[in-house]
Design an enzyme around this catalytic site. Structure first.
Site, short mmCIF file in Angstrom:
data_model
loop_
_atom_site.label_atom_id
_atom_site.label_comp_id
_atom_site.label_asym_id
_atom_site.label_seq_id
_atom_site.Cartn_x
_atom_site.Cartn_y
_atom_site.Cartn_z
N GLY A 46 34.89 70.07 -28.26
CA GLY A 46 35.18 71.13 -27.29
C GLY A 46 34.86 72.48 -27.90
CG ASN A 91 27.73 63.95 -33.54
OD1 ASN A 91 26.72 63.82 -34.21
ND2 ASN A 91 28.67 63.03 -33.44
CG ASP A 132 29.66 59.98 -30.17
OD1 ASP A 132 29.81 59.80 -31.38
OD2 ASP A 132 29.83 61.08 -29.59
P1 13P Z 1 31.33 68.84 -29.02
O1 13P Z 1 31.69 68.32 -27.68
O2 13P Z 1 32.34 69.81 -29.54
O3 13P Z 1 29.96 69.39 -29.07
O4 13P Z 1 31.38 67.60 -30.02
C1 13P Z 1 30.56 66.49 -29.74
C2 13P Z 1 30.76 65.41 -30.71
O5 13P Z 1 31.15 65.60 -31.82
C3 13P Z 1 30.43 64.04 -30.24
O6 13P Z 1 30.69 63.07 -31.16
#
Ligand code: 13P
Length: 266
Positions: free
Chosen positions: A180, A229, A82
């Site tokens: 976040g 995600n 990621d």
């Molecule tokens: P969050 O931490 O807001 O759930 O987002 C995760 C994300 O988009 C990882 O690529």
């Protein structure tokens, strides 16, 4: 278990109106909880590591843990890198047989984003690995990325140019979601998402899945989102429960329960 490719999974999700869950792990405890939850929910799942984690634990260790879980799971489990801003880390993940790698050139100029994405695609595709790119920007301030300015919104011609010039398979789009937890109600531009979806035929990704409500999930899926995600919710559930109980099994159980709920909502 026969396993279709992650791209086929995403296309199927797109066609049938659900989203493939992507969860960011920190270590073996939450990683196992995520896989057990996916099995419980009979759902495919993407195990996603950010470079901060893959570098700290080493790609070898992360790949060994995740491949072992994937090989023995009762549901399809896919390894994903990621938010790498470094093509070299993407290539390293390819050499460790990840299913997908994300090259995030979204903070660069469009030309540089295209150059970086094309570089990773040319390495990944001959190895049978799919690539996620990003256009527009995901807001927020977490391990995944930091971005707070106003010009986050994806421009449709840029998205088309990135896809056409690189052959990238999957696309993360800046539509107002943030990494976040959200301060107040998320302001997501579903109209722009629909326009990008109309212009492209590849699966789109919603980043910043922690704390978005069911209506946003539905509006996203209806307008082309095939993967959502989630990172912060996993991390915070794990850390909070560990802090409260000082018991890693209880922390793992809490991540499992929350992950099941999230998968159901997708
Ligand atoms: P969050 O931490 O807001 O759930 O987002 C995760 C994300 O988009 C990882 O690529």
């Amino acid at each position: 278990m026969t396993k279709i490719s992650i791209l086929e999974q995403l296309k199927q999700a797109d066609a049938e109106g659900y989203a493939i869950p992507h969860f960011n792990y920190s270590d073996i405890w939450d990683m196992t909880a995520i896989v057990r939850a996916a099995e419980e929910m009979h759902s495919p799942v993407m195990l996603a590591g950010v470079p901060k984690v893959t570098n700290a634990l080493t790609m070898d260790t992360v790949a060994a843990m995740a491949h072992s879980l994937a090989d023995n799971a009762k549901v399809p489990v896919y390894l994903h890198l990621d938010h790498s801003t470094d093509p070299q880390i993407c290539k390293d993940a390819c050499d460790h047989h990840f299913d997908t790698v994300m090259i995030d050139g979204s903070k660069e100029s469009l030309e540089r984003n295209i150059e970086m994405t094309a570089d990773v695609v040319s390495y990944a595709h001959p190895r049978g690995i799919f690539v996620e790119g990003e256009i527009g920007k995901i807001k927020g301030n977490t391990e995944e990325s930091q971005y707070a300015n106003g010009d986050f919104l994806v421009q449709v011609p840029d998205a088309v140019k990135l896809v056409q010039s690189t052959g990238v398979d999957i696309l993360a789009v800046g539509i107002g979601t943030a990494h976040g937890f959200y301060q107040g109600k998320p302001e997501i531009n579903f109209q722009r998402l629909a326009e990008v979806n109309e212009a492209l035929s590849i699966p789109l990704v919603l980043h910043g899945g922690s704390g978005i409500n069911n209506q946003c999930i539905l509006d996203g899926i209806v307008n082309g989102i095939a993967k959502i995600n989630v990172g912060t919710e996993i991390r915070q559930t794990y850390e909070r429960t560990l802090g409260e109980t000082n018991d890693v099994e209880k922390a793992r159980a809490a991540v499992y329960t929350r992950t099941c709920e999230i998968i159901r909502s997708f």
